[in-house]
Design an enzyme around this catalytic site. Structure first.
Site, PDB file in Angstrom:
ATOM      1  N   CYS A  52      -6.613   1.326   3.329  1.00 12.95           N
ATOM      2  CA  CYS A  52      -7.511   2.488   3.325  1.00 12.95           C
ATOM      3  C   CYS A  52      -7.375   3.277   2.040  1.00 12.95           C
ATOM      4  O   CYS A  52      -8.317   3.936   1.605  1.00 12.95           O
ATOM      5  CB  CYS A  52      -7.204   3.375   4.527  1.00 12.95           C
ATOM      6  SG  CYS A  52      -7.659   2.587   6.067  1.00 12.95           S
ATOM      7  N   GLU A  84       0.868  -1.186   0.000  1.00 15.54           N
ATOM      8  CA  GLU A  84       0.000   0.000   0.000  1.00 15.54           C
ATOM      9  C   GLU A  84       0.897   1.225   0.000  1.00 15.54           C
ATOM     10  O   GLU A  84       1.944   1.235   0.659  1.00 15.54           O
ATOM     11  CB  GLU A  84      -0.883   0.010   1.250  1.00 15.54           C
ATOM     12  CG  GLU A  84      -1.741   1.280   1.343  1.00 15.54           C
ATOM     13  CD  GLU A  84      -2.742   1.273   2.496  1.00 15.54           C
ATOM     14  OE1 GLU A  84      -2.534   0.529   3.471  1.00 15.54           O
ATOM     15  OE2 GLU A  84      -3.735   2.019   2.388  1.00 15.54           O
ATOM     16  N   ASN A 143     -12.261  -3.088   1.355  1.00 11.88           N
ATOM     17  CA  ASN A 143     -11.178  -3.161   2.336  1.00 11.88           C
ATOM     18  C   ASN A 143     -11.729  -2.838   3.708  1.00 11.88           C
ATOM     19  O   ASN A 143     -12.086  -1.697   3.962  1.00 11.88           O
ATOM     20  CB  ASN A 143     -10.076  -2.151   2.005  1.00 11.88           C
ATOM     21  CG  ASN A 143      -9.085  -2.035   3.155  1.00 11.88           C
ATOM     22  OD1 ASN A 143      -8.362  -2.980   3.457  1.00 11.88           O
ATOM     23  ND2 ASN A 143      -9.074  -0.894   3.824  1.00 11.88           N
ATOM     24  N   GLU A 144     -11.789  -3.811   4.550  1.00 14.91           N
ATOM     25  CA  GLU A 144     -12.245  -3.666   5.938  1.00 14.91           C
ATOM     26  C   GLU A 144     -13.312  -2.572   6.101  1.00 14.91           C
ATOM     27  O   GLU A 144     -13.253  -1.738   7.004  1.00 14.91           O
ATOM     28  CB  GLU A 144     -11.068  -3.449   6.899  1.00 14.91           C
ATOM     29  CG  GLU A 144     -10.196  -2.250   6.686  1.00 14.91           C
ATOM     30  CD  GLU A 144      -9.134  -2.075   7.790  1.00 14.91           C
ATOM     31  OE1 GLU A 144      -9.089  -0.990   8.371  1.00 14.91           O
ATOM     32  OE2 GLU A 144      -8.371  -3.015   8.062  1.00 14.91           O
TER      33      GLU A 144
HETATM   34  O1  AHR Z   1      -1.976  -1.292   6.901  1.00 17.99           O
HETATM   35  C1  AHR Z   1      -2.339  -0.027   7.312  1.00 17.99           C
HETATM   36  C2  AHR Z   1      -3.846   0.167   7.335  1.00 17.99           C
HETATM   37  O2  AHR Z   1      -4.415  -0.656   8.290  1.00 17.99           O
HETATM   38  C3  AHR Z   1      -4.563  -0.187   6.074  1.00 17.99           C
HETATM   39  O3  AHR Z   1      -4.580   0.838   5.159  1.00 17.99           O
HETATM   40  C4  AHR Z   1      -5.950  -0.476   6.550  1.00 17.99           C
HETATM   41  O4  AHR Z   1      -6.598  -1.418   5.744  1.00 17.99           O
HETATM   42  C5  AHR Z   1      -5.760  -0.934   7.971  1.00 17.99           C
HETATM   43  O5  AHR Z   1      -6.581  -0.271   8.842  1.00 17.99           O
END
Ligand code: AHR
Length: 666
Positions: free
Chosen positions: A265, A54, A395-396
Site C-alpha cells: 500500500c 515494505e 499494487n493490488e
Molecule cells: O503486506 C501488507 C499489506 O497487505 C500491503 O501493503 C498490501 O499490498 C496488502 O494489502
C-alpha cells in the site's frame, strides 16, 4: 521471439542434450543418463523465491535503516500523527544554568525538499563553578526508544549548521546514558555563515541500549541546524547511509532471488500526494523528499531506491521495483471502512510526465553514465548498471476504468521503449473475486508476462488449495505471488506455507516468483499482526515462517522432478517436491508433514545418475502452537545434520515439520 520457460519445458520431459542446449549446464547431469530421456522433469523459474520489503511496522526508519536519530530533519508533522510536530523526539536542554531560545523555521532551508529546521539562540552559557559537566544550550535525541551503542564501535555523527551570529559556535557532541553519563564525546566548531556539513566520530567507552545523542552549543551565539544524524560505522557491508547489520544479515542468509520494493500500500499511497515517487528517494539524504508513511508514521526516504538497489546487489537478489499505476490506494482517506472507494487517478493531462518518470527509473537503473539518469546513479557511486530486469506496475489496485486506462498507457510505453524489461501487472488483494478476475483479464489482453497475486488467509486454505496452480493455463501470463501468508506465526502456519511452497515449486513453470509478506515488524510498532521477522532495537526474533522461507529460498532449483518422493497421495497434509539446481548440480528434496504424527515417505533417486552417499539434512519441527517469542527467540529453529543417502530410502517425516535434504551429484 524468445520462448518462455513454459514453452521450453515442452511436454514435461527433457534429456541431457536438451538440458545442455537450454541451460548450458554441460556435464552437470550424470554421464550414465546422457542421451537417455529423463522423464517427469520440467524447467522451472530460477527466480522463484524472493523477498518483499515494505516500510510497514517501522521496517525502514527505526528498523532496517540504521539511522539512530529519530526526526533527524525536523520534518515530523501533525498530518502523520496529530501529536507530532517538527520538534518531536527532540528535547531542548540548557545544562549549567544556561538559557536560550529555540524555534522551528522555514525561511532559508538547507533544501526546498527539506523545509523545516531549528534555530537556536544561545543567550547565556552558565559558568557556575558548582556545576559539573558541560554548560550550554542544545538538543537531545533518544532515537527510536533509545539508541543501541557498543563499546569501542565507531558512530558517525553529522549535522548541517548555518552560523547566524558573527563568531564561530563551538559544540560538544556526546552519547549519554539515561543517567546522563557521557560515554562518548567529540567537539565541532562552525566555520561558515552558509549551511555546512560538520562531522565527527563517537566511540563509546561502554555499551548502552538506551543511549541519547546530545548536541550542545557551548558558546553564545545563534545558529540554524538541520539533518542531525548518527550512524553506526558497522552497517551491513559497512555501507554509508546503510542498513542495520543484524537484520540485513538475516535477509542475506536467506539467499533470496529477488526483492520487491517499496510496497504494498505504501507504493500507491493514501491519495495522489502520498504516492511513492522514486525520484524523491535518491541523491543526498538532505535533499530527499520525506513524507507521511501510509502506515501511520514518517518516511525519511533514507532507505530509498539507491540503498534498495545496492542491497539487492550486495546479496545477489534481482531488484523488483513496483511503481504506482498512476492511481492511489482504493482505501485512501480510510475508505476501507466503507468499502474502498477512495482511489484517485493522475489526470490524463499529466500522464505523459508520469510515464516519463517510470521510464526514467529504467534509465537510472540500467542507462549509461552518459544518460541523464545514468549519470545520477554514477554520481551516487554506482557507475555500473544495476541490471534491472523486472518492473511492477500497480499494487493490488481496485480495477476501475481509470486504473485500466493508466495501466495500459504505462505498460505500452515501457514495452515500446524497453522490450527487455519484464512487466509485472496486478490482480487485486484477494485470491479470487472481481478485482482478481478483471486484473488477470486486463493483463492477458495486454500480454503482460507476469501478474502479481496477493492473499492472506487461513492455514487450512493453503493446505486445501495446493492444486490451485496445477490448473493454471500455461499459455497465459505467469504468476508472481507477491504477498501471501497464513494468518499467524505458529508452527501450523509456517508448515501450511511450506506445503504450499512445494506446490509453487511443482508449478514453477507458471509461477515465476513468490514472496511472503510482510517481512519485518518492530516490537510495539506493528501495524500488521503476522510478519516474518520481529525485532526490537537489540534483538531479532525470526518466526518459524522465516525458517520455512529460508529453507526454500536458500535451496532453490531450476528443474522440477516429479515422482521422486512417494507418500500417501490421499493425505493432503503431506506435501513434497524435488528440484535440481543446474549451477551446483545439487538435488534438493523438500518433505512436509502438516499432521500431528510422524508419516512415512519413500524417496527414489533412480533418475539421477551419480549421487553423493551423504546429504545435508535440515529439519524444522515443533508442535502446531509452538512459536518464537522475545523471551525465547530460539524455541523453533531448524537443526542440520549429515545423513546417509542411498538411491532409494525411506524417510519418517516428523509431525508438523519441513525437511530439506540436499544431495550433491558431482
Ligand atoms: O503486506 C501488507 C499489506 O497487505 C500491503 O501493503 C498490501 O499490498 C496488502 O494489502
Amino acid at each position: 521471439m524468445k520462448k518462455s520457460n513454459r514453452q521450453l519445458a515442452g511436454k514435461n520431459r527433457y534429456n541431457l542434450f536438451n538440458a545442455i542446449a537450454l541451460t548450458g549446464i554441460g556435464i552437470l547431469f550424470s554421464v550414465t543418463v546422457i542421451g537417455q530421456p529423463v522423464k517427469d522433469v520440467k524447467k522451472i523459474s530460477s527466480d522463484l523465491f524472493g523477498l518483499f520489503f515494505e516500510d510497514i511496522n517501522y521496517s525502514a526508519d527505526g528498523g532496517l535503516y540504521a539511522e539512530l536519530v529519530q526526526n533527524r530533519s525536523f520534518e515530523y508533522n501533525p498530518t502523520e500523527r496529530s501529536e507530532w510536530n517538527p520538534f518531536s523526539y527532540w528535547e531542548y536542554i540548557s545544562p549549567g544554568f544556561s538559557y536560550g531560545r529555540v524555534s522551528v523555521e522555514t525561511s532559508a532551508p538547507l533544501h526546498p525538499n527539506n523545509p523545516h529546521y531549528l534555530v537556536l539562540d544561545v543567550e547565556h552559557v552558565g559558568k557556575e563553578v558548582k556545576f559539573v559537566g558541560n554548560s550550554g544550550v542544545g538538543l537531545k535525541n533518544s532515537g527510536f526508544d533509545g539508541m543501541v551503542v557498543k563499546t569501542n564501535d565507531q558512530y558517525n555523527f553529522s549535522m548541517f549548521v548555518r552560523q547566524l551570529s558573527k563568531d564561530p559556535i563551538s559544540f560538544t557532541v556526546s552519547l549519554q546514558t539515561p543517567k546522563g553519563e557521557v560515554i562518548a564525546e567529540s567537539k565541532i566548531t562552525t566555520s561558515s555563515n552558509d549551511w555546512n556539513k560538520y562531522t565527527s566520530s563517537l566511540i563509546p567507552t561502554q555499551s548502552c541500549d538506551t543511549a541519547s545523542l546530545v548536541i550542545l552549543a557551548t558558546t553564545e551565539g545563534k545558529f540554524a541546524i538541520d539533518m542531525a544524524s548518527l550512524f553506526p560505522e558497522k552497517t551491513f557491508k559497512n555501507r554509508p547511509n546503510g542498513l542495520r547489520a543484524d537484520l540485513a544479515q538475516l535477509l542475506s542468509d536467506m539467499k533470496p532471488r529477488f526483492i520487491r520494493f517499496p510496497g504494498g500500500c505504501l507504493v500507491h499511497g493514501d491519495g495522489l500526494g502520498n504516492m511513492y515517487r522514486w525520484e524523491n528517494t535518491i541523491g543526498p539524504i538532505e535533499q530527499r523528499k520525506e513524507q507521511r508513511n501510509i502506515w501511520g508514521y514518517h518516511q525519511t526516504a533514507g532507505l530509498g531506491y539507491f540503498e534498495y538497489f545496492q542491497f539487492c546487489e550486495d546479496i545477489g537478489a534481482k531488484p523488483l521495483p513496483v511503481l504506482p499505476a498512476a492511481v492511489s490506494c482504493q482505501n485512501s482517506g480510510g475508505t476501507w471502512r466503507i468499502g474502498g472507494t477512495g482511489q484517485k487517478a493522475v489526470p490524463i493531462s499529466e500522464m505523459q510526465d508520469y510515464i516519463q518518470e517510470v521510464l526514467d527509473l529504467i534509465e537510472w537503473a540500467n542507462g549509461p553514465t552518459t544518460s541523464t539518469w545514468g549519470a545520477k546513479r554514477a554520481a551516487a557511486g554506482h557507475p555500473d548498471p544495476f541490471n534491472l530486469q523486472y518492473v511492477g506496475i500497480g499494487n493490488e489496485d481496485k480495477i476501475t476504468p481509470e486504473f485500466e486506462e493508466r495501466f495500459a498507457m504505462i505498460s505500452k510505453a515501457v514495452k515500446e521503449k524497453h522490450p527487455e524489461i519484464t512487466i509485472v501487472g496486478t490482480a487485486g488483494p484477494f485470491h479470487s473475486g472481481e478485482d482478481f478476475e478483471k486484473g488477470w483479464k486486463i493483463a492477458n489482453d495486454l500480454n503482460i508476462p507476469v501478474v502479481d497475486e496477493h492473499y492472506y488467509t487461513d492455514p487450512k486454505w493453503f493446505i486445501s488449495n495446493q492444486y490451485r496452480y496445477d490448473k493454471y493455463d500455461r499459455t497465459k501470463g505467469e504468476v508472481y505471488l507477491g504477498e501471501y501468508a497464513s494468518w499467524g506465526n505458529k508452527m501450523r502456519n509456517a508448515i501450511s506455507e511450506a506445503a504450499y511452497m512445494t506446490a509453487l515449486e511443482r508449478n514453477g513453470d507458471v509461477v515465476r516468483m513468490a514472496s511472503y509478506a510482510p517481512l519485518l515488524a518492530k516490537k510495539n510498532f506493528t501495524q500488521w499482526k503476522t510478519d516474518m521477522i520481529f525485532f526490537d532495537n537489540v534483538t531479532t526474533c525470526p518466526t518459524p515462517n522465516y525458517y520455512v522461507q529460508k529453507m526454500f529460498t536458500a535451496n532453490q532449483g531450476d528443474y522440477y522432478f516429479d515422482k521422486v518422493i512417494t507418500k500417501d497421495e490421499k493425505d493432503n497434509s503431506l506435501a513434497s517436491s524435488c528440484v535440481q539446481d543446474s549451477k551446483t548440480g545439487d538435488v534438493i528434496l523438500k518433505l512436509v508433514n502438516y499432521n500431528e504424527t510422524t508419516k512415512p515417505m519413500k524417496i527414489n533417486l533412480g533418475k539421477f545418475g551419480k549421487i553423493a552417499t551423504e546429504g545435508e539434512q535440515t529439519v524444522l519441527a515443533g508442535s502446531p502452537d509452538a512459536e518464537n517469542t522475545f523471551a525465547n527467540t530460539k524455541n523453533i529453529v531448524p537443526t542440520s545434520s549429515v545423513v546417509k543417502i542411498k538411491k532409494s530410502f525411506d524417510y519418517s517425516s516428523p509431525a508438523m515439520s519441513l525437511t530439506v535434504i540436499r544431495i550433491k551429484t558431482k
